[in-house]
Design a protein around this motif. Structure first.
Motif, mmCIF file in Angstrom:
data_model
loop_
_atom_site.group_PDB
_atom_site.id
_atom_site.type_symbol
_atom_site.label_atom_id
_atom_site.label_comp_id
_atom_site.label_asym_id
_atom_site.label_seq_id
_atom_site.Cartn_x
_atom_site.Cartn_y
_atom_site.Cartn_z
ATOM 1 N N ARG A 1 0.822 -1.208 0.000
ATOM 2 C CA ARG A 1 0.000 0.000 0.000
ATOM 3 C C ARG A 1 0.861 1.265 0.000
ATOM 4 O O ARG A 1 0.538 2.243 -0.686
ATOM 5 N N TYR A 2 1.951 1.273 0.767
ATOM 6 C CA TYR A 2 2.752 2.490 0.944
ATOM 7 C C TYR A 2 4.122 2.415 0.293
ATOM 8 O O TYR A 2 4.833 3.421 0.250
ATOM 9 N N SER A 3 4.518 1.228 -0.180
ATOM 10 C CA SER A 3 5.805 1.110 -0.881
ATOM 11 C C SER A 3 5.686 0.052 -1.969
ATOM 12 O O SER A 3 6.353 -0.990 -1.920
ATOM 13 N N PRO A 4 4.863 0.299 -2.976
ATOM 14 C CA PRO A 4 4.608 -0.737 -3.990
ATOM 15 C C PRO A 4 5.776 -0.995 -4.929
ATOM 16 O O PRO A 4 5.770 -2.010 -5.630
ATOM 17 N N GLN A 5 6.785 -0.104 -4.922
ATOM 18 C CA GLN A 5 7.898 -0.276 -5.845
ATOM 19 C C GLN A 5 9.095 -0.962 -5.206
ATOM 20 O O GLN A 5 9.866 -1.630 -5.902
ATOM 21 N N ASP B 1 6.128 -9.147 -5.891
ATOM 22 C CA ASP B 1 7.011 -10.021 -5.120
ATOM 23 C C ASP B 1 6.531 -10.145 -3.672
ATOM 24 O O ASP B 1 6.604 -11.224 -3.065
ATOM 25 N N MET B 2 6.056 -9.039 -3.114
ATOM 26 C CA MET B 2 5.557 -9.080 -1.742
ATOM 27 C C MET B 2 4.312 -9.962 -1.643
ATOM 28 O O MET B 2 4.136 -10.708 -0.672
ATOM 29 N N VAL B 3 3.446 -9.909 -2.650
ATOM 30 C CA VAL B 3 2.265 -10.771 -2.658
ATOM 31 C C VAL B 3 2.687 -12.237 -2.672
ATOM 32 O O VAL B 3 2.161 -13.065 -1.922
ATOM 33 N N GLU B 4 3.647 -12.562 -3.530
ATOM 34 C CA GLU B 4 4.118 -13.939 -3.595
ATOM 35 C C GLU B 4 4.767 -14.364 -2.276
ATOM 36 O O GLU B 4 4.588 -15.501 -1.819
ATOM 37 N N ASN C 1 13.314 -16.389 -2.212
ATOM 38 C CA ASN C 1 13.217 -15.519 -1.045
ATOM 39 C C ASN C 1 12.706 -14.136 -1.396
ATOM 40 O O ASN C 1 12.775 -13.211 -0.592
ATOM 41 N N MET C 2 12.194 -13.965 -2.631
ATOM 42 C CA MET C 2 11.504 -12.754 -3.019
ATOM 43 C C MET C 2 12.431 -11.536 -3.045
ATOM 44 O O MET C 2 11.971 -10.413 -2.925
ATOM 45 N N ARG C 3 13.748 -11.785 -3.204
ATOM 46 C CA ARG C 3 14.711 -10.693 -3.201
ATOM 47 C C ARG C 3 14.481 -9.803 -1.979
ATOM 48 O O ARG C 3 14.388 -8.586 -2.061
ATOM 49 N N ILE C 4 14.351 -10.471 -0.796
ATOM 50 C CA ILE C 4 13.989 -9.760 0.417
ATOM 51 C C ILE C 4 15.030 -8.732 0.807
ATOM 52 O O ILE C 4 14.730 -7.727 1.453
ATOM 53 N N ASN C 5 16.284 -8.942 0.381
ATOM 54 C CA ASN C 5 17.317 -7.980 0.759
ATOM 55 C C ASN C 5 17.106 -6.626 0.107
ATOM 56 O O ASN C 5 17.644 -5.624 0.572
ATOM 57 N N SER C 6 16.298 -6.594 -0.941
ATOM 58 C CA SER C 6 16.026 -5.299 -1.551
ATOM 59 C C SER C 6 15.192 -4.414 -0.634
ATOM 60 O O SER C 6 15.096 -3.211 -0.839
#
Length: 693
Positions: free
Chosen positions: A555-559, A565-568, A684-689
Motif C-alpha cells: 500500500r505504501y511502498s509498492p515499488q 514479489d511481496m504478494v508472492e 526468497n523474493m529478493r527480500i534484501n532489496s
C-alpha cells in the motif's frame, strides 16, 4: 340363714371390687346376701359346711395381682396404664437395639462381599487382557516369564497395555467409537518412545487421570514436546515446570484434565503429516481432545486457575482450526474468570505468569485480529515481580518429530525473559488501543508521540540476548516473533495518522517512511524465520502479522520491494503454514483481494500458491477474523484524532522523540544488518532489496 360363714367366691365368679369387700349395710345388702347364699347352696352339694372348709385365711392373693405381689403373697396394688406403656416402650427399645446390631452385621457383610466381588472383577479384567493377548501379539514367552517371576496379573496387563495400548482393548470398544480408536492406534504406530516426563511405568495412571482419548504416554509425550517447543514460549499461559511436576505426581494443583486435553488439541496442529500414514486423521484426533477439554470445563471449576488456562489454550486451538467465532468466546471467558480465579495452592509466580500471559493474549487478539475495537483490561500488578527471569535455565531444541529430543543440540530458551518483555510490549499496545478508541479523549500529537517513544525505549532496553535477530546468531523462534510483534505494533500505531487526512508535505512523507521502515524490518525477520524454521510452525497470531506487514508494504511502498514479489512472499508464507493451520486459507483470500484493490500485478503462479479468488465464502472469512476483513479499522480511529494535530507535530517530535535526556532514536527504525547470501534468492523474493531504501 346366717351370713357369718359366707364362703369366698371362686376366682372367676366375682369382680375385683367384691373380693375386697363392701362396707355398706341395709336391707338391700340382706337381700343380696340371701340370694347369694341360695345360689351357693344350689350349686354346691356340700352345703354350708363344705364351703366353710374351703375358706382361706385373710392371706389369700388375688389372681390379678402383679407378679411381685403374687410371689410375696401380699395385698395387690393397682397397676396403672402408664406403667404398662412404659414397660412396653422399654421392651421395644431393647428389641430395636438388637435389630440395629444385627443390621450392622448384615451391612458390613454385604460391603465385604461387594469389595471382594469388585476385586475379583478387576482381577478378571486384567486376566482377560492377558488371555486375549496370548497367542496373538507375540508376547507369550514374556507373559510366562513374568508369571513365573511372581508378577501380578495387573502388572503384566499394564505392561501389555503399554506395548499396544489401544488395539489390546479394541474388542471391548463399541462399534460407533472404533473409528477414533483406529485413528489413535494408527497414529501411535509412528511414535513409540518414552515420554520424557520421568513417569514410573509400573505406577502409571495416566490414561485414568488426565485424558480418555488415548492411554499412550508416547503420543502424549510427543504432543507435549511440540507444544512446549512452539506454543508455550510464544503464549506462556502457565508455568511449565509446575505443570510437569503436577502431571507426574497426578496432582491437580497445576494440572487438570481440561488443561491436558487443550494442550494436546493445540499440539495436533503441529504434527508433521509427512510422518503419518494415509489412514491417520490428525484432525479427528484434535477434535477428540478438544471435545474432552470442553466436557471437563465444568461450572463448579470455572474459578480454578487451571480451567482459566485451559480456556485460553482452547481459544488458540479453535482459532488455528479457523473457528474464530467460537474461539473468541473461550478467550473472553478466560479473561473474565481470571479476575476471580482461585490460586488453589499455586505460587504467586505461577499466578503472575498466567495473568500476564492471558492478558497479553487478549490484547494481541484485540490489536491484531480486530475482532472489536475496544480496550481490553490489563493487570495492575508489577510485571513478573515474583518470577525469576534471570535464573531461567530452560533450553530449546528444534523439535518436530520423535527422535529430535535426543539427536538435536540444545540452546538457551530465554522463554521467561521473552514473556516478560512481551508483557511490557503489550502494555504499550494496550495504551495505544485506549488512545485510538477514545477512552482518553481526543488523541493529540503529544499523546501519540509519547506512546511511540515508549515503543522506541522498549526496543532500546531489550537485553542483549533478546536484541539479536540476525540469521547467523540463530535466534530461537519466540524471540523472532517478539520482534515481529513490535514492528507490527508500531505500524498499526502510525497507520491511522497516514489515513487521517490531517498531514501533508514533509510530515506525511516522514510518517510514511516510518511505517514502511518498520514493515520492511518486520518482513525481513519473517524471512529469517522461514529460513531458520519454516513457517509451518508459526502461531495463528503470526499469520495476522504477516498480512498486516504485507498490506503496509504493497500500500505504501509498492515499488520497493515490488508489490507482486511481496504478494508472492506473503502468500507463500501462509501456504506453508496452512498445512497445520486452516486459518491461513481465508487470510490468503483476503490478502489477494487487497492486492487486487491496490492494482498489484498478481504473480503468474498465484493459483498454485493460494488458489483462485472466491475459494472462501462469508462464513469462512468470519470464522477466520470474526469480521469480513483483516485490515485495521482506521475509520473508527480517525474520528478520535485531533484535527489540529499537524500544527504541533514537529515541535512535539523534537520534545518527545528526540529529547536530549533519553537515548536518541534514529531517524527511522533501526535497520537490520544484511544477512549473508544464500541459494534460493529468487524464492526468497529478493527480500534484501527491502533494505535499500
Amino acid at each position: 340363714m346366717s351370713f357369718g360363714s359366707r364362703p369366698i367366691a371362686a376366682k372367676s365368679d366375682l369382680p375385683p371390687q367384691n373380693i375386697l369387700g363392701d362396707s355398706s349395710s341395709g336391707s338391700g345388702n340382706t337381700a343380696s346376701g340371701t340370694n347369694s347364699t341360695s345360689r351357693w347352696e344350689s350349686n354346691d352339694s356340700g352345703g354350708t359346711s363344705d364351703a366353710s372348709k374351703k375358706r382361706r385365711g385373710p392371706g389369700g392373693v388375688a389372681t390379678v395381682a402383679c407378679l411381685e405381689c403374687r410371689k410375696a403373697r401380699q395385698k395387690p396394688h393397682s397397676k396403672t396404664r402408664k406403667e404398662y406403656l412404659l414397660q412396653e416402650i422399654a421392651n421395644l427399645k431393647r428389641d430395636n437395639s438388637r435389630l440395629k446390631s444385627a443390621n450392622r452385621e448384615v451391612t458390613d457383610a454385604a460391603a465385604d462381599l461387594r469389595e471382594k466381588h469388585h476385586g475379583l472383577q478387576v482381577l478378571h479384567d486384567w486376566q482377560q487382557i492377558i488371555l486375549d493377548t496370548i497367542g496373538r501379539n507375540g508376547h507369550d514367552r514374556d507373559i510366562i516369564k513374568k508369571l513365573r517371576g511372581g508378577e501380578s496379573s495387573e502388572d503384566i496387563a499394564r505392561w501389555l497395555c503399554n506395548q499396544k495400548p489401544i488395539s489390546t482393548h479394541l474388542h471391548m470398544v463399541p462399534d460407533n467409537e472404533r473409528s477414533l480408536v483406529d485413528i489413535v492406534d494408527a497414529f501411535e504406530h509412528h511414535y513409540r518412545r518414552e515420554d520424557g516426563l520421568g513417569r514410573d511405568k509400573r505406577s502409571d495412571t495416566l490414561r485414568l487421570r488426565w485424558t480418555e482419548v488415548t492411554a499412550s504416554q508416547t503420543l502424549l509425550g510427543h504432543l507435549f514436546d511440540l507444544y512446549f517447543t512452539w506454543v508455550h514460549p510464544v503464549h506462556m499461559l502457565f508455568s511449565e515446570v509446575d505443570f510437569k511436576n503436577s502431571f507426574r505426581d497426578n496432582s491437580d494443583t497445576y494440572c487438570s484434565s481440561a488443561l491436558v486435553n487443550a494442550i494436546c488439541a493445540m499440539a495436533c496442529h503441529l504434527v508433521d503429516a509427512n510422518d503419518l500414514e494415509d489412514d491417520v486423521d490428525i484432525d479427528a484426533l484434535a477434535a477428540a481432545f478438544m471435545n474432552q477439554a470442553r466436557h471437563e470445563v465444568l461450572p463448579q471449576n470455572y474459578a480454578l486457575l487451571t480451567s482459566v488456562q485451559a480456556l485460553a489454550i482452547m481459544y488458540l486451538a479453535d482459532l488455528s482450526s479457523c473457528k474464530a467465532r467460537s474461539a473468541t468466546g473461550y478467550l473472553r471467558a478466560s479473561v473474565e474468570f481470571l479476575k476471580a480465579a482461585e490460586l488453589d495452592g499455586q505460587s504467586p509466580a505461577a499466578r503472575e505468569i498466567s495473568s500476564w500471559g492471558i492478558q497479553t493474549l487478549n490484547t494481541s487478539s484485540t490489536g491484531i485480529t480486530y475482532q472489536k475495537l475496544y480496550a481490553p483490561e490489563v493487570p495492575h500488578m508489577a510485571r513478573f515481580q515474583h518470577v525469576d527471569t534471570q535464573g531461567d535455565s530452560a533450553v530449546w531444541r528444534f523439535y518436530r518429530t520423535v527422535g529430535d529430543q535426543r539427536d538435536l543440540p540444545v540452546r538457551p530458551s530465554y522463554a521467561i525473559l521473552t514473556a516478560c518483555y512481551q508483557a511490557a510490549l503489550f502494555r504499550i499496545i494496550h495504551a495505544s488501543l485506549n488512545l485510538y478508541c477514545g477512552l482518553r479523549g481526543v488523541a493529540t500529537a503529544e499523546m501519540i508521540l509519547i506512546i511511540y517513544r515508549r515503543y522506541i525505549d522498549w526496543e532500546h532496553d531489550l537485553p542483549p540476548v533478546l536484541k539479536t535477530v540476525e540469521v547467523e546468531s540463530r535466534p530461537v523462534p519466540h524471540i523472532l516473533f517478539l520482534h515481529v510483534q513490535y514492528h507490527v505494533a508500531v505500524v498499526q500505531h502510525l497507520t491511522p495518522l497516514l489515513q487521517s487526512g490531517c498531514f501533508d508535505g514533509p510530515n506525511l512523507q516522514e510518517l510514511r517512511r516510518l511505517v514502511v521502515q518498520h514493515a520492511q524490518s518486520g518482513a525481513e525477520i519473517l524471512e529469517h524465520y522461514r529460513r531458520l524454521y519454516s513457517t509451518r510452525y508459526l502461531m495463528p497470531m503470526l499469520s495476522f502479522c504477516i498480512v498486516h506487514l504485507g498490506d503496509a508494504l504493497i500500500r505504501y511502498s509498492p515499488q520497493d520491494p515490488p508489490a507482486s514479489d511481496m504478494v508472492e512472499f506473503v502468500l507463500g508464507l501462509l501456504q506453508q503454514a496452512s498445512v497445520g493451520f486452516p486459518i491461513c486459507g481465508p487470510l490468503q483470500e483476503l490478502f489477494q483481494r487487497t492486492a487486487v484493490d491496490c492494482g498489484t500485478k498478481m504473480p503468474p503462479n498465484i493459483d498454485a500458491i493460494a488458489g483462485p479468488l472466491g475459494s472462501y465464502g462469508v462464513d469462512d472469512i468470519l470464522d477466520a477474523c470474526t469480521r469480513l476483513d483483516y485490515k485495521q479499522p482506521v475509520d473508527q480511529s480517525r474520528r478520535h484524532i485531533d484535527e489540529g494535530i499537524a500544527a504541533e507535530w514537529a515541535t512535539k517530535w523534537q520534545d518527545i522523540v528526540n529529547s536530549p535526556d533519553r537515548p536518541q532514536a534514529p531517524p527511522s527504525t533501526r535497520r537490520l544488518s544484511r544477512s549473508s547470501s544464500s541459494p534460493g534468492s529468487d524464492q526468497n523474493m529478493r527480500i534484501n532489496s527491502l533494505l535499500n531504501t
